[in-house]
Scaffold this active site. Structure first.
Site, PDB file in Angstrom:
ATOM      1  CE1 TYR A 155      -3.951   2.205   0.849  1.00  0.00           C
ATOM      2  CE2 TYR A 155      -2.457   3.233   2.408  1.00  0.00           C
ATOM      3  CZ  TYR A 155      -3.648   3.246   1.711  1.00  0.00           C
ATOM      4  OH  TYR A 155      -4.527   4.286   1.869  1.00  0.00           O
ATOM      5  CE  LYS A 159      -3.582   4.906  -1.425  1.00  0.00           C
ATOM      6  NZ  LYS A 159      -4.656   5.398  -2.320  1.00  0.00           N
ATOM      7  CB  THR A 190     -13.505   5.280   5.407  1.00  0.00           C
ATOM      8  OG1 THR A 190     -12.333   4.462   5.295  1.00  0.00           O
ATOM      9  CG2 THR A 190     -13.101   6.736   5.297  1.00  0.00           C
TER      10      THR A 190
HETATM   11  P1  NAD Z   1     -13.507   3.084   1.419  1.00  0.00           P
HETATM   12  O1  NAD Z   1     -13.259   1.620   1.474  1.00  0.00           O
HETATM   13  O2  NAD Z   1     -14.697   3.651   2.096  1.00  0.00           O
HETATM   14  O3  NAD Z   1     -13.545   3.580  -0.092  1.00  0.00           O
HETATM   15  C1  NAD Z   1     -12.875   2.944  -1.144  1.00  0.00           C
HETATM   16  C2  NAD Z   1     -13.772   2.986  -2.357  1.00  0.00           C
HETATM   17  O4  NAD Z   1     -13.066   2.421  -3.470  1.00  0.00           O
HETATM   18  C3  NAD Z   1     -15.048   2.148  -2.155  1.00  0.00           C
HETATM   19  O5  NAD Z   1     -16.163   2.850  -2.626  1.00  0.00           O
HETATM   20  C4  NAD Z   1     -14.758   0.910  -2.979  1.00  0.00           C
HETATM   21  O6  NAD Z   1     -15.913   0.242  -3.440  1.00  0.00           O
HETATM   22  C5  NAD Z   1     -13.929   1.501  -4.124  1.00  0.00           C
HETATM   23  N1  NAD Z   1     -13.145   0.497  -4.836  1.00  0.00           N
HETATM   24  C6  NAD Z   1     -12.316  -0.446  -4.318  1.00  0.00           C
HETATM   25  N2  NAD Z   1     -11.812  -1.212  -5.291  1.00  0.00           N
HETATM   26  C7  NAD Z   1     -12.318  -0.738  -6.461  1.00  0.00           C
HETATM   27  C8  NAD Z   1     -12.170  -1.106  -7.824  1.00  0.00           C
HETATM   28  N3  NAD Z   1     -11.410  -2.142  -8.197  1.00  0.00           N
HETATM   29  N4  NAD Z   1     -12.836  -0.388  -8.754  1.00  0.00           N
HETATM   30  C9  NAD Z   1     -13.630   0.643  -8.400  1.00  0.00           C
HETATM   31  N5  NAD Z   1     -13.828   1.038  -7.136  1.00  0.00           N
HETATM   32  C10 NAD Z   1     -13.172   0.347  -6.182  1.00  0.00           C
HETATM   33  O7  NAD Z   1     -12.196   3.746   1.999  1.00  0.00           O
HETATM   34  P2  NAD Z   1     -11.673   5.259   2.017  1.00  0.00           P
HETATM   35  O8  NAD Z   1     -10.894   5.374   3.251  1.00  0.00           O
HETATM   36  O9  NAD Z   1     -12.738   6.225   1.723  1.00  0.00           O
HETATM   37  O10 NAD Z   1     -10.631   5.215   0.813  1.00  0.00           O
HETATM   38  C11 NAD Z   1     -10.674   6.117  -0.277  1.00  0.00           C
HETATM   39  C12 NAD Z   1      -9.263   6.402  -0.713  1.00  0.00           C
HETATM   40  O11 NAD Z   1      -8.601   7.088   0.347  1.00  0.00           O
HETATM   41  C13 NAD Z   1      -8.428   5.162  -1.004  1.00  0.00           C
HETATM   42  O12 NAD Z   1      -7.604   5.416  -2.132  1.00  0.00           O
HETATM   43  C14 NAD Z   1      -7.578   5.024   0.247  1.00  0.00           C
HETATM   44  O13 NAD Z   1      -6.378   4.333  -0.003  1.00  0.00           O
HETATM   45  C15 NAD Z   1      -7.344   6.473   0.582  1.00  0.00           C
HETATM   46  N6  NAD Z   1      -6.927   6.774   1.956  1.00  0.00           N
HETATM   47  C16 NAD Z   1      -7.718   6.422   3.012  1.00  0.00           C
HETATM   48  C17 NAD Z   1      -7.288   6.748   4.296  1.00  0.00           C
HETATM   49  C18 NAD Z   1      -8.108   6.396   5.514  1.00  0.00           C
HETATM   50  O14 NAD Z   1      -7.587   6.526   6.650  1.00  0.00           O
HETATM   51  N7  NAD Z   1      -9.370   5.980   5.378  1.00  0.00           N
HETATM   52  C19 NAD Z   1      -6.080   7.422   4.486  1.00  0.00           C
HETATM   53  C20 NAD Z   1      -5.319   7.766   3.377  1.00  0.00           C
HETATM   54  C21 NAD Z   1      -5.756   7.438   2.116  1.00  0.00           C
END
Ligand code: NAD
Length: 250
Positions: A155, A159, A190
């Site tokens: 991951y 990133k 989330t």
């Molecule tokens: P989340 O799981 O709620 O959202 C992820 C979304 O991506 C979901 O809607 C899921 O269905 C979709 N997804 C996954 N695989 C997919 C695919 N193959 N095709 C299309 N859609 C797909 O989690 P989140 O925390 O909202 O994550 C959103 C972004 O933020 C991600 O890129 C994650 O890495 C990043 N992020 C999250 C955090 C955190 O602490 N939550 C921190 C830094 C970065």
């Protein structure tokens, strides 16, 4: 007059979490929102936007497939007649393991969704933006693009790759009027991170290190994405914006 009146934006990964909150925020500022997600619960995001009088549509999209992203852009143009900005946000967090125990399928999932998914999305979006003379792209990286946490190697590497890809695209397309930036959120509660939020041991350890003493809500990430997609960010390009409550400040 709202910032995104008359504009259309594409958002991937908006069934839940940061993408859902950002899609709602875009719609509340006047944008028509085209959502691509593998999870059909994205229909609920669309229903909420429509119930508030906004405009949105969902197309089931697997960001691992370049053809799905070409189709998503085509659908955005078909439904809304334009595409002004895109938020490439879909992502997965593979199970946490030390490097020597990561199986190839989990490595491939991180590469395919977290990196190639963003790459394929940008290809489809940039082809359109080149035709219309510009646009704005925001990619979701993570503080994992800046620092490393144990047992999150794939991951974290992907990133870092998203942040690098963002710079590369900014350099390639600045003269074509296309701005490309990334966001680097810290811990946001989330579905992806709920297991951490539910663990007292984890939250106590994490909050002790974070000067904010808490995690973020997805609604605290969305405003930066909107700003980066707006005309107010006209001189911001190739940047990765940290939104981590100070986690990486010390
Ligand atoms: P989340 O799981 O709620 O959202 C992820 C979304 O991506 C979901 O809607 C899921 O269905 C979709 N997804 C996954 N695989 C997919 C695919 N193959 N095709 C299309 N859609 C797909 O989690 P989140 O925390 O909202 O994550 C959103 C972004 O933020 C991600 O890129 C994650 O890495 C990043 N992020 C999250 C955090 C955190 O602490 N939550 C921190 C830094 C970065």
């Amino acid at each position: 007059m709202m910032r995104f009146d008359g504009k259309a934006v594409l958002v991937t990964g908006a069934a839940t979490g940061i993408g859902r909150a950002t899609a709602l925020a875009f719609a509340r500022e006047g944008a028509s929102v085209m959502i691509g997600d593998i999870d059909e619960r994205a229909d609920e995001t669309v229903a909420l936007i429509l119930s508030e009088g906004g405009r949105a549509a969902f197309r089931k999209t697997d960001v691992r497939r370049a053809a799905d992203l070409d189709e998503l852009v085509a659908q955005c143009l078909d439904r809304f007649g334009r595409m002004d900005a895109a938020f490439n946000n879909a992502g997965v967090l593979p199970p946490q393991r030390p490097i020597h125990e990561v199986p190839e399928d989990e490595l491939d999932l991180a590469i395919d969704v977290d990196f190639k998914g963003v790459f394929f999305a940008m290809q489809a979006e940039i082809r359109h933006f080149l035709k219309v003379g510009g646009g704005a792209i925001v990619n979701t990286a993570s503080v994992g693009a800046l620092i490393a946490d144990p047992n999150m190697s794939a991951y974290c590497a992907m990133k870092h790759a998203v942040s690098g890809l963002t710079k590369a695209a900014a350099v390639e397309y600045a003269q074509a009027g296309i701005r490309v930036n990334a966001i680097a959120p810290g811990f946001v509660v989330t579905p992806m991170t709920q297991h951490w939020a539910d663990s007292n041991e984890f939250t106590q350890m994490f909050f002790a290190q974070n000067i904010s003493g808490r995690a973020a809500r997805p609604e605290e990430i969305a405003p930066t994405v909107l700003h980066l997609c707006s005309d107010g960010a006209s001189f911001i390009n190739g940047a990765t914006f940290t939104i981590d409550g100070g986690q990486t400040a010390h």
